[in-house]
Every structure is written in structure tokens, then in C-alpha cells.
Write a protein that holds these residues in place. Structure first.
Motif, PDB file in Angstrom:
ATOM      1  N   GLN A  20      38.099 -35.919 -39.173  1.00 10.71           N
ATOM      2  CA  GLN A  20      38.569 -36.606 -40.420  1.00 10.71           C
ATOM      3  C   GLN A  20      39.371 -35.658 -41.402  1.00 10.71           C
ATOM      4  O   GLN A  20      40.379 -35.993 -42.004  1.00 10.71           O
ATOM      5  N   ALA A  21      38.751 -34.478 -41.638  1.00  4.89           N
ATOM      6  CA  ALA A  21      39.708 -33.683 -42.557  1.00  4.89           C
ATOM      7  C   ALA A  21      40.894 -33.179 -42.233  1.00  4.89           C
ATOM      8  O   ALA A  21      41.693 -32.969 -42.935  1.00  4.89           O
ATOM      9  N   TYR A 128      38.026 -31.883 -47.065  1.00  2.00           N
ATOM     10  CA  TYR A 128      36.640 -31.648 -46.663  1.00  2.00           C
ATOM     11  C   TYR A 128      35.852 -32.922 -47.122  1.00  2.00           C
ATOM     12  O   TYR A 128      35.161 -33.880 -46.685  1.00  2.00           O
ATOM     13  N   GLN A 129      35.799 -33.011 -48.599  1.00  2.00           N
ATOM     14  CA  GLN A 129      34.953 -34.090 -49.347  1.00  2.00           C
ATOM     15  C   GLN A 129      35.134 -35.267 -49.241  1.00  2.00           C
ATOM     16  O   GLN A 129      34.368 -36.124 -48.616  1.00  2.00           O
ATOM     17  N   PRO A 130      36.351 -35.433 -49.050  1.00  2.57           N
ATOM     18  CA  PRO A 130      36.571 -37.268 -48.521  1.00  2.57           C
ATOM     19  C   PRO A 130      36.222 -37.424 -46.984  1.00  2.57           C
ATOM     20  O   PRO A 130      35.866 -38.527 -46.795  1.00  2.57           O
ATOM     21  N   ALA A 131      36.398 -36.607 -46.303  1.00  2.00           N
ATOM     22  CA  ALA A 131      35.877 -36.780 -44.791  1.00  2.00           C
ATOM     23  C   ALA A 131      34.422 -36.836 -44.794  1.00  2.00           C
ATOM     24  O   ALA A 131      34.034 -37.525 -43.930  1.00  2.00           O
ATOM     25  N   ILE A 132      33.671 -35.971 -45.515  1.00  2.00           N
ATOM     26  CA  ILE A 132      32.300 -35.858 -45.650  1.00  2.00           C
ATOM     27  C   ILE A 132      31.828 -37.243 -46.196  1.00  2.00           C
ATOM     28  O   ILE A 132      30.798 -38.083 -45.529  1.00  2.00           O
ATOM     29  N   ASP A 133      32.335 -37.739 -47.492  1.00  2.00           N
ATOM     30  CA  ASP A 133      32.290 -39.147 -47.825  1.00  2.00           C
ATOM     31  C   ASP A 133      32.339 -40.341 -46.830  1.00  2.00           C
ATOM     32  O   ASP A 133      31.740 -41.271 -46.858  1.00  2.00           O
TER      33      ASP A 133
END
Length: 157
Positions: A20-21, A128-133
Motif C-alpha cells: 500500500q505504501a 507509510y502512515q496512510p498505508a498503516i492506517d
């Protein structure tokens, strides 16, 4: 008790976050420079995308990159790049510097951009953060399934 299934579930989740990232990096994005009115594309060369990976150590998951500028993209920065670095960036990205004038418009533009970065920093462009979310909802299901399988294996069910 061994947590092989749980670790495998974490690895699958981490791999989906990295994927996703990488997708997030590919999304077309633009940055506008208010002082000059110039908008430049933020298309990636692919180096950052290719550098992303996850490390699993027991139940600890770390999202990593081999690119030395990865954290600056994710979190932004207030450090100021040098003129030669900016001129390389202008050439690589194909930024239109005709607005800068002078004998060497690329150099003139590099000085303007350097001053703007010095004043405002470089805004974050998180990947990365939007992918983790986006993938956080999957984590609970995968962890529960992996843990259940580990417990069943331990109890020999």
C-alpha cells in the motif's frame, strides 16, 4: 509456546502495508510554490518505492527504507539542501525555470527554492502512515487467526 502462525500473519499484514505504501508513492501529486506560482510534479524515480520493506522480529514489526531521504519524505524536513543538489533535482524533475531569468535560470531558481525551504521547510508527503492506517483493520483479524492457530497447534487440536 511458539508463535509461528502469528508471526506469519504479521508478515502478511506487513507485506500488505508495504504494498500500500508503494502504491501511495505512485499516486500523482504536485507541489505548488506560492512565491513563484510554479507547480512541479512529485513523480517518484522509483528509488523510494523499491527501497520499502518490513522487518519482523518476533511480534515487533518495523517499516523500513534503504533510501536515506525516506524519513524526510514521510515526515517533512526543515533542513536546507545545497544549490547543487537543488539544481540536480530541477534537472531530474524537469522543473520549468524560465520564470527565474538571469544567465542561468536553473541556478537562480535553485536559490529561490533554497530560500523557500529555509523559510518553510519541506512539507511531509506521508506514504507509510496512510498505508498503516488503511490496513489497520486487517491486523486484528490476522492476529486473532494466527494466535488461534498457534494455540491449536500447542494444544494439538
Amino acid at each position: 509456546m511458539k508463535f509461528d502462525n502469528l508471526e506469519e500473519a504479521l508478515q502478511r499484514w506487513a507485506d500488505s502495508v508495504v504494498e500500500q505504501a508503494q502504491y501511495n508513492i505512485e499516486e500523482p501529486r504536485y507541489r505548488g510554490y506560492t512565491a513563484t506560482g510554479v507547480t512541479s510534479p512529485l513523480d517518484s524515480s522509483g528509488t523510494l518505492k523499491k527501497s520499502l520493506y518490513a522487518e519482523i522480529d518476533g511480534l515487533d514489526v518495523r517499516f523500513m527504507s534503504d533510501a536515506d531521504y525516506a524519513a524526510d519524505v514521510e515526515y517533512g524536513t526543515i533542513s536546507t539542501p545545497g544549490i547543487s543538489e537543488l539544481m540536480d533535482w530541477i534537472a531530474t524533475k524537469g522543473v520549468d525555470t524560465s520564470w527565474a531569468g538571469g544567465k542561468d535560470p536553473d541556478r537562480s531558481a535553485a536559490y529561490v527554492i533554497q530560500n523557500a525551504i529555509e523559510d518553510r521547510g519541506i512539507p511531509d508527503l506521508p506514504y507509510y502512515q496512510p498505508a498503516i492506517d488503511a490496513k489497520m483493520g486487517d491486523l486484528q483479524k490476522l492476529v486473532a487467526e494466527g494466535l488461534k492457530n498457534d494455540i491449536n497447534a500447542e494444544l494439538d487440536i
